[in-house]
Structure formats: structure tokens, C-alpha cells
Design a protein around this motif. Sequence first.
Motif, PDB file in Angstrom:
ATOM      1  N   ARG A 375      36.922  37.875  52.376  1.00  9.23           N
ATOM      2  CA  ARG A 375      37.472  37.953  51.421  1.00  9.23           C
ATOM      3  C   ARG A 375      37.419  36.324  50.889  1.00  9.23           C
ATOM      4  O   ARG A 375      37.694  35.354  51.723  1.00  9.23           O
ATOM      5  CB  ARG A 375      38.961  38.126  51.241  1.00  9.23           C
ATOM      6  N   ALA A 380      36.812  36.915  39.137  1.00  6.58           N
ATOM      7  CA  ALA A 380      36.548  38.301  39.300  1.00  6.58           C
ATOM      8  C   ALA A 380      34.912  38.482  38.780  1.00  6.58           C
ATOM      9  O   ALA A 380      34.773  37.984  37.663  1.00  6.58           O
ATOM     10  CB  ALA A 380      37.297  39.291  38.908  1.00  6.58           C
ATOM     11  N   LEU A 386      28.643  43.408  39.704  1.00 11.06           N
ATOM     12  CA  LEU A 386      28.980  43.835  40.889  1.00 11.06           C
ATOM     13  C   LEU A 386      27.988  44.575  41.540  1.00 11.06           C
ATOM     14  O   LEU A 386      27.775  45.025  42.651  1.00 11.06           O
ATOM     15  CB  LEU A 386      30.207  44.338  40.898  1.00 11.06           C
ATOM     16  N   SER A 423      35.490  43.459  43.591  1.00 15.51           N
ATOM     17  CA  SER A 423      35.889  42.607  42.603  1.00 15.51           C
ATOM     18  C   SER A 423      36.726  42.877  41.389  1.00 15.51           C
ATOM     19  O   SER A 423      36.291  43.728  40.703  1.00 15.51           O
ATOM     20  CB  SER A 423      34.828  41.297  42.306  1.00 15.51           C
ATOM     21  N   PRO A 424      38.045  42.545  41.114  1.00 14.39           N
ATOM     22  CA  PRO A 424      38.819  41.698  42.066  1.00 14.39           C
ATOM     23  C   PRO A 424      39.276  42.200  43.427  1.00 14.39           C
ATOM     24  O   PRO A 424      39.109  43.218  43.762  1.00 14.39           O
ATOM     25  CB  PRO A 424      39.991  41.258  41.090  1.00 14.39           C
ATOM     26  N   GLU A 430      41.936  38.531  40.880  1.00 14.90           N
ATOM     27  CA  GLU A 430      40.913  37.740  41.080  1.00 14.90           C
ATOM     28  C   GLU A 430      40.303  37.935  42.558  1.00 14.90           C
ATOM     29  O   GLU A 430      40.967  38.640  43.434  1.00 14.90           O
ATOM     30  CB  GLU A 430      41.088  36.244  40.508  1.00 14.90           C
ATOM     31  N   PHE A 432      36.982  38.078  45.599  1.00 12.06           N
ATOM     32  CA  PHE A 432      35.793  38.743  46.127  1.00 12.06           C
ATOM     33  C   PHE A 432      36.082  39.456  47.224  1.00 12.06           C
ATOM     34  O   PHE A 432      36.432  38.554  48.199  1.00 12.06           O
ATOM     35  CB  PHE A 432      34.764  38.145  45.760  1.00 12.06           C
ATOM     36  N   GLU A 433      35.756  40.654  47.599  1.00 18.84           N
ATOM     37  CA  GLU A 433      35.844  41.214  48.906  1.00 18.84           C
ATOM     38  C   GLU A 433      34.756  42.149  49.314  1.00 18.84           C
ATOM     39  O   GLU A 433      34.226  42.866  48.532  1.00 18.84           O
ATOM     40  CB  GLU A 433      37.111  42.072  48.932  1.00 18.84           C
TER      41      GLU A 433
END
Length: 439
Positions: A375, A380, A386, A423-424, A430, A432-433
Motif C-alpha cells: 500500500r 486515487a 486502474l 484504488s482508493p 485515497e 493505492f493497494e
Amino acid sequence: MAARRPTLVRRLALLVSLGLGAVWVVAVLAMALVLRREQDELYDQQLVISANTLLPILSRGVRADPHATEADADEGQNADPDEALVWRLIDRDARVLASSPAAGAAVFPDRAEPRRYARTTTHVVYTTDYDGTGLAVQFADPLAERREAFRESFLAFLLPMLAILPLGYVLVRWITAKGLQPLDRVRAEVATRDSQSLAPMDAAAHPAEFSAIIATLNGFMARLSQALEGERAFASNAAHELRTPVAVALAQVQRMQRETDDDGQRTRLAAMEQALQRMSRRVTRLLQLARAEAGIGRGASRTDAGGLLPHILRDARGDGTRLRLALPDGPVLTPMDADALAIVVGNLIDNALQHGPAGTPVTVSLTSDRVLVVRNMGPAVAAGDLARLSDRFTSRRSGGFGLGLHIAHQIAQQAGGRLELLSPIPGQDEGFEARLHLP
């Protein structure tokens, strides 16, 4: 709602069913004609037998009562004309000597023709031959009775035949689907081909009708495999050839930075160092891409992902103080190759460090059910962007190369795992993962 796309099975089933339906209509019409003719023959035979049987009986009755006249037939003028059978006894002059009660309501032919059938507006009339006393019988069968019998018989035949139509369509559709299963097998076999597996298909394992198609596909896959091999070889060779000179040039620039006292020259050398480091990272990505396309996902033995993660984080570029690591208590084993896992995790961490705001932490965690989560904070990512981040050369955000997430996704897929980008961050506004589901 989108219209349903036509399928080959449905098209064939519909066309075959239409053809069978046309044959069905012809068969039903032919059956109706045959049934009508056979019923008429049966009724005509009954008329002949009944008339010839009735003639001697009526003839003896008239001889016993010679005063019988045509007036006796007038008693039945108001009788039902659709009565099953009517008759009348006539002499050679066509005078009516005796008749059934309903004969007056029936229409008889104007002229009597022995051993002949005559069809009037109400009846079918058969006239027997004259006997020795000069008498004959006209026996009549009502047309309404014949029509009703034909209608009932035809409906008794037609109703089961109508039930055959939908059953026939279902059967034809099932047979068509079964017959086209080889096409599904060809499609499934083609679907297994990708950039890692472009082996030719065995035409002998499929029906002869597919031989030309399979030969064309094999030729296409051979050309595609040759092109991919050439691309991989070029990328790998170019990366190997550039790696050493770039490293030498970077070392020389760093040495010149340490030896110079000129601030202006040191600034220019710093810019050169940054460009060379960028080139070095690109060379590394090209080498990783060549290895990913060669298929390094699964290893010969199981790897402890939890034991490997600290070493990967130690080699991560950038400010190592930003990294936060959370590991489970026990080992997390996966059949993924150790080098492949290091490339994937390294690219995910590099992506997080590069795109997260400076000074913000990057969290790396591993769960006991083999889910690795990386993470980073930051704005986002739009949903449309994405969905394309793991595509090749499409995630070039903030000066990136568009290869890191693509390489991670490709290696994870080869190993039997899955890379999921969010994302988020779930539960936040917010960030990014990246979630790597280890095989």
C-alpha cells in the motif's frame, strides 16, 4: 438491454427446423389427401353393400304392397337432411316407389345411372343395377357426415403432429449442439495458446473439416512465435549489452562528482547520474520482462515468502525508511519461484515508492492465507486508468516505464496466482493497494 448475439447452434437448429417444418407441412397435406380419399372409398363401399343388401328386401315389400307411390316419400319433407343414410326405391322410369322418411329432404340426381355414384349438394348417391322386376335402389350418404368424420379424423392426427414441432426443434438444437462440440474443443484448444505456449495443434485429433482451419492457425502461431522470439531475443540481448556500459558510465559519473569542486559541473554530473540511473532501471526492467516472457513463475521447490520478504525490502531502491513490513508468525509457503517472487514484490514496492508522495510510508504485509499487500498513499487512480495499469507500456505515471506492474501481473499469472489492483485503498478516500494472491 443488449440484443442477444446469434449463435451457430441456434442458426443451424433454426434452419434445419425450418426445413423439417416444410417437410412436415407437405407430409400433413399429403396425409390429409390420403385420409380423405381412403374415407371416401370406405363410405362408397358401405353404400354399395348397403344398397345391394337393401334392394331385394325393398323389392319384396313393394310386390307385397303394389299401391306404394311417390306420395309416401312426402311424409319426410321436414326431416333432417343430415340423417346418416337415406334411400329410395325406383323403377326403370325413375318413379319413386318407396323411400326412407328423410329422403324428401335429400337432393338426388336428376337421372338415375345404375352402378354409378353421383355427388349432389347434400349427399353422395349410389344407384344399384335394376333387378329382374325392373327395380333399383338409390342409397345416399350425407356429405355433412363425411365432412365431420374427416374433420374429426384429421384433427386426431394433426394434434399429435403439432406437438412434434417444438419437440423436433429441441431435438434438432440438442443434436446440433452435440455435433458442433468439436468446434468448441478447437476453440478451447486455441484459448490455451498464449505468448508462452504457441505449440501447433494436432489436426488429426479433430474432424477432417477443421484440417484447413487448424493448418492456417498453426501457420499463424508459428509466425507469431517467431516474431515473439525475435522480440524477446532483441530485448534480452539489448539489455545485456547495455547493462555493462551503463554501469561503467554511472560509476565514472559518480567518481567525477566526488572529485570535482565546481558546483556547476557537479549539477550537470548529478543530472547525468539521474539519467544513467533511469537507463539502468529500464535495462533491469527489460531483463525482467525477458525472464517473465520465458516463463519463470513456478519453481522446482516451495518458497517461504515470509522469509524472503525482508531480503527483498533491503534491496529496494529509494529511501528504505519509508517501508513498513508486517509478517505472520509462521512460514508462508508457495510454489512460486524465489527469483520470480522477488521480481514481483520488488516491482510492486518500486511502484509504491515511486508514485507515493515523498515521506509517506509504504506498507508491505503478508497474511497467513498467502495474500501479500503493498500500500502507498496518494491521489486515487481513476477506474478507467486502474483497469489498464497492468497492460504493457500503459501505466507510465510519474515518469514510470509502464513495465513494472505488467511484469508483476504476468509472472503472477504464470505461477498460478493473481494480482489485484485497488484504488482508493478499501475504507479510505485515497491511496493505492496491490494485492498479490500467491498460488
